[in-house]
Design a protein around this motif. Structure first.
Motif, PDB file in Angstrom:
ATOM      1  N   VAL A 244       0.831  -1.203   0.000  1.00  0.00           N
ATOM      2  CA  VAL A 244       0.000   0.000   0.000  1.00  0.00           C
ATOM      3  C   VAL A 244       0.867   1.256   0.000  1.00  0.00           C
ATOM      4  CG1 VAL A 244      -0.243   0.028   2.520  1.00  0.00           C
ATOM      5  CG2 VAL A 244      -1.961   1.130   1.104  1.00  0.00           C
ATOM      6  N   ASP A 308      -3.979  -0.863  -6.565  1.00  0.00           N
ATOM      7  CA  ASP A 308      -4.269  -0.424  -5.194  1.00  0.00           C
ATOM      8  C   ASP A 308      -5.447  -1.220  -4.631  1.00  0.00           C
ATOM      9  OD1 ASP A 308      -4.154   1.280  -2.840  1.00  0.00           O
ATOM     10  OD2 ASP A 308      -5.954   2.251  -3.610  1.00  0.00           O
ATOM     11  N   VAL A 309      -6.472  -1.411  -5.457  1.00  0.00           N
ATOM     12  CA  VAL A 309      -7.649  -2.186  -5.059  1.00  0.00           C
ATOM     13  C   VAL A 309      -7.271  -3.662  -4.878  1.00  0.00           C
ATOM     14  CG1 VAL A 309      -9.936  -2.970  -5.773  1.00  0.00           C
ATOM     15  CG2 VAL A 309      -9.263  -0.593  -6.158  1.00  0.00           C
ATOM     16  N   LYS A 312      -5.521  -4.521  -1.721  1.00  0.00           N
ATOM     17  CA  LYS A 312      -6.384  -4.546  -0.535  1.00  0.00           C
ATOM     18  C   LYS A 312      -7.306  -5.758  -0.534  1.00  0.00           C
ATOM     19  CE  LYS A 312      -6.038   0.436  -0.193  1.00  0.00           C
ATOM     20  NZ  LYS A 312      -6.586   1.748  -0.585  1.00  0.00           N
ATOM     21  N   GLN A 321       1.485 -10.382  -2.231  1.00  0.00           N
ATOM     22  CA  GLN A 321       1.755  -9.000  -2.631  1.00  0.00           C
ATOM     23  C   GLN A 321       3.007  -8.888  -3.495  1.00  0.00           C
ATOM     24  OE1 GLN A 321       1.570  -6.124   0.527  1.00  0.00           O
ATOM     25  NE2 GLN A 321      -0.623  -6.411   0.806  1.00  0.00           N
TER      26      GLN A 321
END
Length: 335
Positions: A244, A308-309, A312, A321
């Motif tokens: 993030v 970004d979405v 998450k 990630q």
């Protein structure tokens, strides 16, 4: 920062107000002023009977007023400090009646962190007349490196732009955390030192080669080998390099790059002013603009929003990630 210096200067000269109401989003300066008053207004031998620290969660406004109205014992004044006063936000306006006629021999310090009182109401207006109201505003990320330089300059140290940027990227805008790390460096390094990236890596543990600053630079230069080396390091150390944060910093970089493309005046000084960056970094944007014309920048920004979405947990099917970052890098270079 100038307001803080003025408050301290006034206290040193003996101009001490009966109330200091310290509020706002940035706790660093609230703590700095409160600690200064706690450590310096009374002599050590006076503090036992005349200095009291209260906590908002444990007291009421009536308790605070009751303590503030006491007379000092064998001293010119007493100090009452209320920490975490934001816990009294529902009743804080009741302090207005005391602020209208504060005890002249009491210094009441109210630490009202992360919030601020309504400036249209009686308390604020009364405090402005009888005491000091200080609002500690949160610094934007692009202001923190300059803050680091100013703080160190006042203490006879300097810092390189890269080293300052490493601290900002690793610690964010938390001035208290940054100051703690600077204090560690000052213990180790003699006055007059220019703090550089090696000092940061050796003493704070932030890698000078594998960080978001270097990743951004590698992407801007289209140095795919270096960029993937950094991403592999991030994949192996996910706790120290959360996705993030990486996406947020890359998003800010490409947003500024889009702004750069729209500038008519590309003189380095004008660019630094328009993008609110240190002139030291202007060449990075010049190089990145050559490698990423405006159309590609727009595609990259859209891609960053998508990842970004995913980062998450939305539509990512629990992909690690590290793998998402590698896929993101491929998409950026193929934009």
């Amino acid at each position: 920062m100038d307001d803080v210096k003025q408050i301290v200067k006034d206290i040193k000269s003996g101009t001490i107000k009966p109330i200091y109401f310290l509020m706002g989003e940035e706790p660093y300066y609230i703590d700095a002023i409160s600690d200064y008053i706690q450590n310096n207004v009374l002599a050590e031998e006076e503090k036992g009977f005349n200095q009291m620290v209260l906590y908002g969660r444990d007291v009421s406004i009536d308790d605070i007023v009751g303590n503030a109205k006491r007379y000092p014992m064998m001293a010119e004044r007493q100090v009452v400090i209320v920490k975490e006063a934001q816990d009294l936000s529902r009743t804080i306006e009741k302090l207005a009646s005391y602020a209208e006629n504060p005890q002249p021999t009491t210094v009441l310090v109210v630490n009202y962190k992360y919030k601020k009182i309504d400036k249209r109401k009686a308390l604020y207006k009364t405090l402005k007349k009888s005491g000091v109201v200080f609002e500690s505003k949160k610094l934007y990320e692009n202001q923190v490196a300059d803050w680091i330089r100013r703080v160190l300059s006042g203490q006879n140290y300097a810092i390189s732009p890269k080293a300052a940027q490493m601290l900002v990227e690793f610690l964010g805008t938390d001035l208290s955390k940054i100051n703690n790390e600077l204090e560690k460096l000052k213990i180790i390094l003699p006055e007059g030192t220019q703090i550089n990236a090696d000092h940061i890596e050796e003493n704070i543990g932030i890698s000078k080669d594998f960080n978001n600053f270097e990743l951004r630079k590698a992407i801007g230069e289209r140095n795919t080998e270096k960029a993937f080396r950094i991403i592999n390091y991030f994949a192996d150390n996910p706790k120290d390099n959360p996705m993030v944060v990486t996406i947020s910093l890359l998003f800010n970089f490409f947003s500024q790059l889009l702004h750069y493309h729209g500038l008519h005046d590309k003189n380095p000084r004008s660019v630094a002013s328009a993008l609110r960056i240190n002139p030291y970094f202007v060449n990075e944007y010049v190089a990145a603009a050559r490698n990423f014309p405006m159309r590609k920048v727009s595609i990259v920004i859209s891609t960053l929003r998508e990842f970004d979405v995913k980062g998450k947990g939305v539509n990512s099917n629990a992909i690690p990630q590290g793998d998402l970052l590698k896929e993101l890098l491929v998409r950026i270079f193929n934009a």
